[in-house]
Design an enzyme around this catalytic site. Structure first.
Site, mmCIF file in Angstrom:
data_model
loop_
_atom_site.group_PDB
_atom_site.id
_atom_site.type_symbol
_atom_site.label_atom_id
_atom_site.label_comp_id
_atom_site.label_asym_id
_atom_site.label_seq_id
_atom_site.Cartn_x
_atom_site.Cartn_y
_atom_site.Cartn_z
ATOM 1 N N THR A 1 1.357 -1.516 -0.092
ATOM 2 C CA THR A 1 0.008 0.114 0.501
ATOM 3 C C THR A 1 0.626 0.780 -0.078
ATOM 4 O OG1 THR A 1 -2.319 0.537 0.332
ATOM 5 C CG2 THR A 1 -0.205 0.519 3.028
ATOM 6 N N CYS B 1 -3.146 7.543 8.159
ATOM 7 C CA CYS B 1 -4.022 6.284 8.033
ATOM 8 C C CYS B 1 -3.239 4.577 8.256
ATOM 9 C CB CYS B 1 -4.206 5.422 6.275
ATOM 10 S SG CYS B 1 -5.456 6.196 5.766
ATOM 11 N N HIS C 1 -5.859 -1.219 4.475
ATOM 12 C CA HIS C 1 -5.605 0.284 4.869
ATOM 13 C C HIS C 1 -6.356 1.228 5.219
ATOM 14 C CE1 HIS C 1 -4.008 3.971 2.297
ATOM 15 N NE2 HIS C 1 -4.485 4.221 2.886
#
Lengths: 160, 205
Positions: free
Chosen positions: A23, A29, A46
């Site tokens: 990711t 996040c 995520h």
């Protein structure tokens, strides 16, 4: 041939050996990575927000720690991994700006706390983490040995 | 009335587009005065983007960008955020301080101050436009600046919008000065209460 599969924002995915999951540009996040060294199955989510309750239009469970992590575990179980063999690694949860408005205060930290709480409730132990700070992270999670590579801008690369 | 940003209609987008136009017009005039040169702008692109697409807006989640964030307080509360590629930010700084920077090394403190001042001017121009349309009083805070991966910077507006829906309001502005083209993305992030107040004042809710 190893394939590196992308996981988008508010998204999750699972794969098996020899593939990897990645990711890109995690800020506040949190990337939650689950693996089992025996089956070499891996999963990544995520998450953007800690909890789904009180949120309107929470149609995407992968957006939240409380709904997304259990869903990720289910997908791992579908790949034949027993929950008791799963371990987790965490990365992200930075504070990109020094925000003063209290309700939005340090969402990164709250995301990390929520992810830990959810994992604990599910009985999954966290074996490594690289969280906090004020910088972004790109993570690559390898099924080969469960190593998590973390890249930053100006702060180098490390593996946990 | 219960409303999420998934339900924002075409009419509202038209109003925001007009607002973006007036705001950018004001901002460009202010910027032109500051650097003493003629600047042109393109009609801003206003749209709702899916949260998953937010990190890709500037061409990739790992591209180094500059983000400038301001708090908004008063009748309308929330945030204003500007995001530019590092190349665009360098062009802006060059225009402002009259230098030519080589390479894309980190910005010096003076260059950061210049960028934050631009953030101040742009935000002020947008808020003045919004204020004259709605009659609401708004005060902007001192700007904050961060340089990092596009995904990490853009996660800020994405998360703020994430609490209300699966989309974010996005305004892309292009500013030209002779051969230089600067693309700046603009996010307006009102709180839910302020969103509804704004819609009402703009006559679309």
């Amino acid at each position: 041939m190893m394939e590196i599969i992308k996981v988008g924002m508010a998204d999750l995915n699972v794969t098996t050996y020899p593939n990897a999951l990645t990711t890109l540009g995690l800020g506040s996040c949190v990337g939650v990575c689950i693996y089992d060294t025996k089956t070499k199955a891996i999963g990544m989510i995520h998450i953007m927000l800690p909890y789904s309750w009180g949120v309107k239009n929470n149609t995407n469970p992968a957006k939240f720690a409380d709904t997304g992590i259990p869903l990720l575990i289910e997908k791992m179980e579908e790949l034949g991994v027993a929950k008791k063999n799963m371990v987790a690694k965490l990365a992200g949860g930075a504070q990109m700006f020094e925000v003063t408005r209290s309700e939005f205060m340090n969402i990164g930290k709250r995301n990390v706390e929520a992810a830990k709480k959810v994992l604990q409730d599910l009985g999954i132990s966290i074996v490594a983490e690289d969280t906090g700070g004020n910088y972004g992270r790109t993570i690559i999670f390898y099924s080969e040995d469960g190593r998590l590579e973390i890249k930053t801008i100006g702060k180098g690369t490390k593996t946990i | 009335m219960s409303l999420s940003n998934n339900e924002i209609n075409e009419m509202y987008l038209d109003v925001l587009k007009e607002l973006g136009n007036i705001g950018t017009g004001n901002a460009v005039s202010a910027l032109a005065m500051m650097i003493g040169r003629k600047i042109n702008m393109k009609v801003p692109v206003v749209k709702m983007v899916k949260l998953q697409e937010v990190p890709e807006i500037l061409g990739g989640a790992e591209i180094p960008v500059v983000g400038i964030l301001l708090n908004v307080e008063g009748d309308i509360e929330g945030f204003i955020m500007f995001v530019m590629s590092q190349a665009s930010a360098h062009l802006l700084v060059n225009m402002l301080v009259g230098t030519t920077l080589n390479g894309y090394s980190e910005f010096t403190d003076i260059e950061k101050s210049a960028l934050m001042e631009i953030g101040n001017i742009l935000a002020g121009a947008y808020l003045t436009a919004l204020s004259s349309l709605t009659g609401f009083k708004m005060i902007q805070s001192v700007p904050q600046l961060a340089e990092d991966m596009a995904g990490a910077i853009l996660s800020f507006p994405a998360i703020q919008f994430g609490g209300t829906g699966d989309t974010a309001l996005y305004i892309e502005t292009e500013i030209f000065e002779e051969s230089s083209k600067i693309i700046a993305d603009f996010f307006l992030i009102p709180t839910i209460e302020s969103y509804q107040k704004m819609l009402k004042a703009l006559g679309v809710a």
